[in-house]
Design a protein around this motif. Structure first.
Motif, PDB file in Angstrom:
ATOM      1  N   ILE A  78      -4.997 -35.356 -54.685  1.00  0.00           N
ATOM      2  CA  ILE A  78      -6.289 -34.736 -54.957  1.00  0.00           C
ATOM      3  C   ILE A  78      -6.164 -33.553 -55.912  1.00  0.00           C
ATOM      4  N   ARG A  79      -5.091 -32.785 -55.804  1.00  0.00           N
ATOM      5  CA  ARG A  79      -4.944 -31.551 -56.565  1.00  0.00           C
ATOM      6  C   ARG A  79      -5.086 -31.757 -58.065  1.00  0.00           C
ATOM      7  N   ASN A  80      -4.575 -32.846 -58.585  1.00  0.00           N
ATOM      8  CA  ASN A  80      -4.626 -33.097 -60.016  1.00  0.00           C
ATOM      9  C   ASN A  80      -5.574 -34.237 -60.351  1.00  0.00           C
ATOM     10  N   GLY A  81      -6.662 -34.333 -59.632  1.00  0.00           N
ATOM     11  CA  GLY A  81      -7.594 -35.429 -59.822  1.00  0.00           C
ATOM     12  C   GLY A  81      -8.277 -35.455 -61.163  1.00  0.00           C
ATOM     13  N   ALA A  82      -8.308 -34.344 -61.879  1.00  0.00           N
ATOM     14  CA  ALA A  82      -8.993 -34.303 -63.172  1.00  0.00           C
ATOM     15  C   ALA A  82      -8.141 -34.861 -64.308  1.00  0.00           C
ATOM     16  N   ASP A  83      -6.851 -34.993 -64.114  1.00  0.00           N
ATOM     17  CA  ASP A  83      -5.966 -35.416 -65.196  1.00  0.00           C
ATOM     18  C   ASP A  83      -6.381 -36.733 -65.844  1.00  0.00           C
ATOM     19  N   PRO A  84      -6.588 -37.802 -65.096  1.00  0.00           N
ATOM     20  CA  PRO A  84      -7.007 -39.050 -65.755  1.00  0.00           C
ATOM     21  C   PRO A  84      -8.380 -38.928 -66.411  1.00  0.00           C
ATOM     22  N   ILE A  85      -9.227 -38.067 -65.891  1.00  0.00           N
ATOM     23  CA  ILE A  85     -10.558 -37.864 -66.479  1.00  0.00           C
ATOM     24  C   ILE A  85     -10.439 -37.139 -67.817  1.00  0.00           C
ATOM     25  N   VAL A  86      -9.540 -36.165 -67.908  1.00  0.00           N
ATOM     26  CA  VAL A  86      -9.307 -35.462 -69.174  1.00  0.00           C
ATOM     27  C   VAL A  86      -8.829 -36.454 -70.236  1.00  0.00           C
ATOM     28  N   ILE A  87      -7.921 -37.331 -69.852  1.00  0.00           N
ATOM     29  CA  ILE A  87      -7.403 -38.318 -70.807  1.00  0.00           C
ATOM     30  C   ILE A  87      -8.495 -39.310 -71.197  1.00  0.00           C
ATOM     31  N   ALA A  88      -9.234 -39.817 -70.213  1.00  0.00           N
ATOM     32  CA  ALA A  88     -10.304 -40.781 -70.501  1.00  0.00           C
ATOM     33  C   ALA A  88     -11.378 -40.161 -71.382  1.00  0.00           C
ATOM     34  N   THR A  89     -11.718 -38.919 -71.121  1.00  0.00           N
ATOM     35  CA  THR A  89     -12.708 -38.210 -71.934  1.00  0.00           C
ATOM     36  C   THR A  89     -12.204 -38.053 -73.360  1.00  0.00           C
ATOM     37  N   SER A  90     -10.950 -37.687 -73.493  1.00  0.00           N
ATOM     38  CA  SER A  90     -10.367 -37.503 -74.818  1.00  0.00           C
ATOM     39  C   SER A  90     -10.315 -38.817 -75.590  1.00  0.00           C
ATOM     40  N   LYS A  91      -9.977 -39.883 -74.916  1.00  0.00           N
ATOM     41  CA  LYS A  91      -9.950 -41.199 -75.563  1.00  0.00           C
ATOM     42  C   LYS A  91     -11.361 -41.607 -75.996  1.00  0.00           C
ATOM     43  N   ALA A  92     -12.329 -41.434 -75.117  1.00  0.00           N
ATOM     44  CA  ALA A  92     -13.700 -41.859 -75.389  1.00  0.00           C
ATOM     45  C   ALA A  92     -14.344 -41.041 -76.509  1.00  0.00           C
ATOM     46  N   HIS A  93     -13.987 -39.762 -76.612  1.00  0.00           N
ATOM     47  CA  HIS A  93     -14.645 -38.872 -77.576  1.00  0.00           C
ATOM     48  C   HIS A  93     -13.737 -38.422 -78.718  1.00  0.00           C
ATOM     49  N   ASP A  94     -12.580 -39.092 -78.841  1.00  0.00           N
ATOM     50  CA  ASP A  94     -11.628 -38.801 -79.922  1.00  0.00           C
ATOM     51  C   ASP A  94     -11.246 -37.321 -79.941  1.00  0.00           C
ATOM     52  N   LEU A  95     -10.803 -36.828 -78.790  1.00  0.00           N
ATOM     53  CA  LEU A  95     -10.368 -35.437 -78.642  1.00  0.00           C
ATOM     54  C   LEU A  95      -8.852 -35.394 -78.451  1.00  0.00           C
ATOM     55  N   THR A  96      -8.261 -34.266 -78.745  1.00  0.00           N
ATOM     56  CA  THR A  96      -6.853 -34.028 -78.459  1.00  0.00           C
ATOM     57  C   THR A  96      -6.749 -33.358 -77.097  1.00  0.00           C
ATOM     58  N   VAL A  97      -5.885 -33.875 -76.241  1.00  0.00           N
ATOM     59  CA  VAL A  97      -5.639 -33.276 -74.926  1.00  0.00           C
ATOM     60  C   VAL A  97      -4.739 -32.056 -75.113  1.00  0.00           C
ATOM     61  N   VAL A  98      -5.082 -30.977 -74.410  1.00  0.00           N
ATOM     62  CA  VAL A  98      -4.243 -29.782 -74.393  1.00  0.00           C
ATOM     63  C   VAL A  98      -3.731 -29.625 -72.967  1.00  0.00           C
ATOM     64  N   SER A  99      -2.412 -29.797 -72.800  1.00  0.00           N
ATOM     65  CA  SER A  99      -1.807 -29.775 -71.471  1.00  0.00           C
ATOM     66  C   SER A  99      -0.424 -29.145 -71.556  1.00  0.00           C
ATOM     67  N   GLU A 100      -0.027 -28.485 -70.494  1.00  0.00           N
ATOM     68  CA  GLU A 100       1.317 -27.905 -70.429  1.00  0.00           C
ATOM     69  C   GLU A 100       2.331 -28.865 -69.829  1.00  0.00           C
ATOM     70  N   GLU A 101       1.894 -30.033 -69.405  1.00  0.00           N
ATOM     71  CA  GLU A 101       2.837 -31.006 -68.850  1.00  0.00           C
ATOM     72  C   GLU A 101       3.770 -31.503 -69.945  1.00  0.00           C
ATOM     73  N   GLN A 102       4.988 -31.825 -69.532  1.00  0.00           N
ATOM     74  CA  GLN A 102       5.999 -32.348 -70.442  1.00  0.00           C
ATOM     75  C   GLN A 102       6.129 -33.860 -70.260  1.00  0.00           C
ATOM     76  N   LEU A 103       6.459 -34.536 -71.328  1.00  0.00           N
ATOM     77  CA  LEU A 103       6.687 -35.968 -71.289  1.00  0.00           C
ATOM     78  C   LEU A 103       7.777 -36.279 -70.272  1.00  0.00           C
ATOM     79  N   SER A 104       7.513 -37.203 -69.360  1.00  0.00           N
ATOM     80  CA  SER A 104       8.505 -37.608 -68.367  1.00  0.00           C
ATOM     81  C   SER A 104       9.358 -38.716 -68.969  1.00  0.00           C
TER      82      SER A 104
END
Length: 155
Positions: free
Chosen positions: A96-122
């Motif tokens: 639940i804590r990170n429930g917005a993560d897939p929404i941020v990506i989906a929003t960015s894909k749908a609206h041609d936005l760049t995601v800004v995140s501090e997560e590192q590539l796994s």
């Protein structure tokens, strides 16, 4: 190019690297970026940040209008379904804590936005992170420092 801020970047900037009491001009410039349609925040990120008691949620609520918060419109919902179907571990590993993560990506894909995140590539393949999904589906993903450089935000 426009940008969609993830909770991790907002928290990182607000609490660790650019606290508002020391960098008020940076936060004023972020507000200007939001007002000009250059920087976006999903409603779900705002809801996620409500759980923290560090002033960030309050600052966002004061500086975002209803029309400036991105919601789950039809195209975002379509992208979200695809992401959740293709990356079921993405939500399972985050809870639940990170429930917005897939929404941020989906929003960015749908609206041609760049995601800004501090997560590192796994690289180990055990955990799916924001940059992994972004890379796989063709969404640009940068960190907050890169946002500052690209947008030329004054600190």
């Amino acid at each position: 190019m426009a940008y969609c801020l993830d909770s991790s970047s907002l928290i990182h900037a607000w609490s660790r690297t650019y606290p508002i009491e020391h960098f008020p001009s940076l936060w004023a410039n972020i507000k200007n970026g939001i007002d000009s349609g250059l920087i976006f925040v999903c409603r779900d990120v705002l809801l996620e940040l409500e759980k923290k008691d560090d002033g960030l949620h309050d600052w966002l609520k004061q500086n975002l209008t209803e029309s400036q918060m991105l919601d789950l419109d039809g195209e975002v919902q379509n992208q979200l379904r695809i992401i959740l179907a293709d990356y079921p571990k993405f939500v399972e590993s985050r809870g639940i804590r990170n429930g917005a993560d897939p929404i941020v990506i989906a929003t960015s894909k749908a609206h041609d936005l760049t995601v800004v995140s501090e997560e590192q590539l796994s690289l180990d393949g055990k955990r799916v992170k924001i940059p992994n999904v972004c890379q796989d589906i063709g969404v640009n993903c940068i960190n907050f420092m890169t946002l500052i450089k690209e947008v030329k935000l004054r600190i």
